[in-house]
Write an enzyme that holds these catalytic residues in place. Structure first.
Site, PDB file in Angstrom:
ATOM      1  N   LYS A  38      15.759  14.598   7.534  1.00 50.49           N
ATOM      2  CA  LYS A  38      14.819  14.610   6.415  1.00 50.49           C
ATOM      3  C   LYS A  38      14.069  13.292   6.263  1.00 50.49           C
ATOM      4  CE  LYS A  38      17.566  17.965   3.765  1.00 50.49           C
ATOM      5  NZ  LYS A  38      16.940  19.061   4.484  1.00 50.49           N
ATOM      6  N   CYS A  39      13.887  12.610   7.355  1.00 48.53           N
ATOM      7  CA  CYS A  39      13.206  11.312   7.365  1.00 48.53           C
ATOM      8  C   CYS A  39      11.724  11.525   7.674  1.00 48.53           C
ATOM      9  CB  CYS A  39      13.857  10.436   8.438  1.00 48.53           C
ATOM     10  SG  CYS A  39      13.138   8.797   8.637  1.00 48.53           S
TER      11      CYS A  39
END
Length: 162
Positions: A38-39
């Site tokens: 989720k970066c």
């Protein structure tokens, strides 16, 4: 193990919880990356890591991905969820290991070894990259913002292709 001499002296857990002796990669060039799903850098990194792996795995490159939730809680899922995400969304073929910590007292021994020496003690964020030579020695460290494709020349040198 008292004092590991190379990356090949470590045993780590794969995403299914099985022991993996890193000596199976002896003679290969390794790119060790702490990954997150989720970066902001997830899409570009996985896309480019896949391109490098596709291009060089037959010449001896292995990419070892270690999920880590220490940075902005950007890898919150279970090992199974992480593998599903990476394999479904990015069709990655390189090995995904069990989630680890890369900094602090609970940092994985492999990462303590990688960070020894000239690079300081902290991994700054997701997608820091360590390039390891065929003898299991870390020879380059790249910032999380470094595009995987920009290190292709370093990989070629270690593989003896340039």
């Amino acid at each position: 193990m008292s004092s590991p001499q190379s990356v090949f002296d470590f045993i780590v857990k794969d995403a299914k919880g099985n022991d993996v002796d890193l000596s199976i990669y002896r003679g290969k060039v390794l790119l060790v990356v702490n990954v997150a799903s989720k970066c902001g850098m997830t899409n570009s990194n996985y896309t480019e890591l896949n391109q490098l792996y596709e291009k060089y795995r037959d010449q001896g490159l292995e990419i070892l991905a270690f999920p880590c939730n220490q940075f902005g809680e950007e890898e919150p899922g279970s090992n199974d969820q992480i593998v599903d995400f990476v394999c479904t969304r990015f069709k990655s073929d390189f090995p995904i290991f069990a989630k680890i910590e890369v900094n602090g007292g609970d940092a994985a021994p492999l990462y303590k070894f990688l960070k020894k020496g000239k690079w300081g003690i902290y991994v700054q964020w997701n997608f820091a990259k360590f390039l390891v030579d065929k003898n299991g020695q870390p020879v380059h460290r790249y910032y999380p913002t470094t595009s995987p494709l920009t290190i292709e020349i370093d990989i070629q040198k270690l593989l003896g292709l340039s």
